[in-house]
Each structure stands twice: as structure tokens, then as C-alpha cells.
Design a protein around this motif. Structure first.
Motif, PDB file in Angstrom:
ATOM      1  N   GLY A   1      54.889  24.116   9.656  1.00 27.24           N
ATOM      2  CA  GLY A   1      55.603  23.267  10.603  1.00 27.24           C
ATOM      3  C   GLY A   1      54.928  23.175  11.953  1.00 27.24           C
ATOM      4  O   GLY A   1      55.502  22.666  12.900  1.00 27.24           O
ATOM      5  N   GLY A   2      53.727  23.713  12.052  1.00 29.08           N
ATOM      6  CA  GLY A   2      52.972  23.665  13.304  1.00 29.08           C
ATOM      7  C   GLY A   2      52.464  25.046  13.687  1.00 29.08           C
ATOM      8  O   GLY A   2      52.813  26.057  13.069  1.00 29.08           O
ATOM      9  N   LEU A   3      51.635  25.082  14.696  1.00 30.34           N
ATOM     10  CA  LEU A   3      50.980  26.329  15.104  1.00 30.34           C
ATOM     11  C   LEU A   3      51.965  27.380  15.604  1.00 30.34           C
ATOM     12  O   LEU A   3      51.828  28.561  15.280  1.00 30.34           O
ATOM     13  CB  LEU A   3      49.928  26.041  16.177  1.00 30.34           C
ATOM     14  CG  LEU A   3      49.062  27.218  16.606  1.00 30.34           C
ATOM     15  CD1 LEU A   3      48.299  27.810  15.422  1.00 30.34           C
ATOM     16  CD2 LEU A   3      48.093  26.795  17.706  1.00 30.34           C
ATOM     17  N   ILE A   4      52.964  26.971  16.367  1.00 26.68           N
ATOM     18  CA  ILE A   4      53.931  27.951  16.886  1.00 26.68           C
ATOM     19  C   ILE A   4      54.687  28.608  15.738  1.00 26.68           C
ATOM     20  O   ILE A   4      54.818  29.835  15.683  1.00 26.68           O
ATOM     21  CB  ILE A   4      54.887  27.298  17.901  1.00 26.68           C
ATOM     22  CG1 ILE A   4      54.093  26.919  19.166  1.00 26.68           C
ATOM     23  CG2 ILE A   4      56.042  28.221  18.247  1.00 26.68           C
ATOM     24  CD1 ILE A   4      54.855  26.080  20.158  1.00 26.68           C
ATOM     25  N   GLU A   5      55.172  27.795  14.797  1.00 23.60           N
ATOM     26  CA  GLU A   5      55.887  28.361  13.641  1.00 23.60           C
ATOM     27  C   GLU A   5      54.957  29.216  12.784  1.00 23.60           C
ATOM     28  O   GLU A   5      55.374  30.257  12.263  1.00 23.60           O
ATOM     29  CB  GLU A   5      56.519  27.251  12.796  1.00 23.60           C
ATOM     30  CG  GLU A   5      57.672  26.568  13.479  1.00 23.60           C
ATOM     31  CD  GLU A   5      58.772  27.531  13.882  1.00 23.60           C
ATOM     32  OE1 GLU A   5      59.156  28.401  13.066  1.00 23.60           O
ATOM     33  OE2 GLU A   5      59.249  27.439  15.034  1.00 23.60           O
ATOM     34  N   TYR A   6      53.739  28.793  12.634  1.00 24.18           N
ATOM     35  CA  TYR A   6      52.738  29.566  11.875  1.00 24.18           C
ATOM     36  C   TYR A   6      52.566  30.944  12.498  1.00 24.18           C
ATOM     37  O   TYR A   6      52.570  31.962  11.797  1.00 24.18           O
ATOM     38  CB  TYR A   6      51.410  28.798  11.864  1.00 24.18           C
ATOM     39  CG  TYR A   6      50.272  29.548  11.247  1.00 24.18           C
ATOM     40  CD1 TYR A   6      50.136  29.632   9.866  1.00 24.18           C
ATOM     41  CD2 TYR A   6      49.313  30.162  12.044  1.00 24.18           C
ATOM     42  CE1 TYR A   6      49.083  30.321   9.290  1.00 24.18           C
ATOM     43  CE2 TYR A   6      48.243  30.846  11.472  1.00 24.18           C
ATOM     44  CZ  TYR A   6      48.132  30.922  10.114  1.00 24.18           C
ATOM     45  OH  TYR A   6      47.088  31.604   9.545  1.00 24.18           O
ATOM     46  N   MET A   7      52.429  30.995  13.812  1.00 25.92           N
ATOM     47  CA  MET A   7      52.242  32.280  14.501  1.00 25.92           C
ATOM     48  C   MET A   7      53.508  33.146  14.417  1.00 25.92           C
ATOM     49  O   MET A   7      53.409  34.358  14.254  1.00 25.92           O
ATOM     50  CB  MET A   7      51.847  32.061  15.961  1.00 25.92           C
ATOM     51  CG  MET A   7      50.470  31.390  16.120  1.00 25.92           C
ATOM     52  SD  MET A   7      49.137  32.259  15.239  1.00 25.92           S
ATOM     53  CE  MET A   7      49.010  33.745  16.216  1.00 25.92           C
TER      54      MET A   7
END
Length: 157
Positions: A147-153
Motif C-alpha cells: 500500500g506504499g512505502l510507509i505501510e511497507y516500513m
């Protein structure tokens, strides 16, 4: 995994200011950005973005590197962006926002064409014609799936 959307067809050299005009960047309200997406390019596009796949000519996302352009598209419900070439920072902003990207040959399309796409198979089908896309890295696919970089992290913690 296959997904479907509806084509929204735009021309080439569409810059980030055409995706979201600078006058809307005074707010952090993402819904405002979504409501005004492409307003200076074509004021009717914003209402057609939910569940859409943007089929663009070459060099989409040129100009400034404003990440709000990708965020506006995500907030508006864009599923993927397809183009023969992307401005590199815009390409990465789309990935970091969680929007699928497909770099393909130029596609002739009409607004409303059915688009079937698969990130796993790196392909897009528009109005029954298949286009192979340049593969993106598995790490980029993981960011998009999350769902995007923030969610990935967040998921990696």
C-alpha cells in the motif's frame, strides 16, 4: 494476480502541475487534491478516476517532483499508471504511494476502455490488446502490495 480498471487516457508530457495545480498545495487535505486532480488539464477527469488506470503518452510526471501529484491520484482511486516513459521521480513517487506502474509501448486507447493488468506478469491489456511492460524490481512490487512505502516500513517492524 489480475486486476481490472477503466482507462482514463491522457496525452504526453503531462507534468505534475497538471496533475495537481500548485494553488491546491496550501492544504494538506488529500481529498481536496483528489477532487482537483487534472483540473487544469481537463476538469472532467477527477470524477472518473476511482477504479481507473491512467493510460498516458510519454514523459508523464515531468516538471516539478511534487509528491502530492502521486498522492492525489492514490486518494482519487487510481489503480495504476501506464506510460511509455515516466519522469523518474514521479515514477518512484507512484511506487512509494502504492500505485502500480507499467512502462510499455505507446497505447492507443479510448476513455472507458477496459484495462486488465497484472503486476506479477508485467502486462497490461487494453481493449483486448496485450502489452508487455518493463519489469519493476521485486522490492518495488512489495512496496506497492503493502500500500506504499510507509505501510511497507510499518509491516517490517
Amino acid at each position: 494476480m489480475e486486476n481490472k480498471g477503466t482507462a482514463v487516457c491522457i496525452g504526453e508530457d503531462v507534468d505534475t502541475d497538471m496533475i495537481i495545480a500548485g494553488r491546491y498545495l496550501r492544504t494538506k487535505d488529500r481529498k481536496v487534491w483528489a477532487d482537483h486532480a487534472f483540473e487544469d488539464y481537463d476538469p472532467d477527469i477527477a470524477g472518473r478516476l476511482k477504479g481507473s488506470v491512467i493510460i498516458a503518452g510519454k514523459n508523464i510526471g515531468c516538471g516539478s517532483s511534487r509528491e502530492q501529484a502521486a498522492i492525489a491520484l492514490k486518494e482519487a482511486g487510481v489503480l495504476a499508471v501506464v506510460s511509455p516513459s515516466f519522469a523518474r521521480i514521479f515514477f518512484r513517487n507512484l511506487v512509494n504511494t502504492g500505485i502500480l506502474v507499467f512502462e510499455t509501448d505507446e497505447i492507443k486507447c479510448k476513455d472507458g476502455d477496459e484495462v486488465i493488468f497484472s503486476a506479477d506478469e508485467d502486462r497490461v491489456e487494453v481493449a483486448g490488446i496485450r502489452y508487455d511492460a518493463k519489469p519493476i524490481s521485486e522490492s518495488m512490487k512489495e512496496i506497492i502490495r503493502a500500500g506504499g512505502l510507509i505501510e511497507y516500513m510499518r509491516k517490517r517492524r
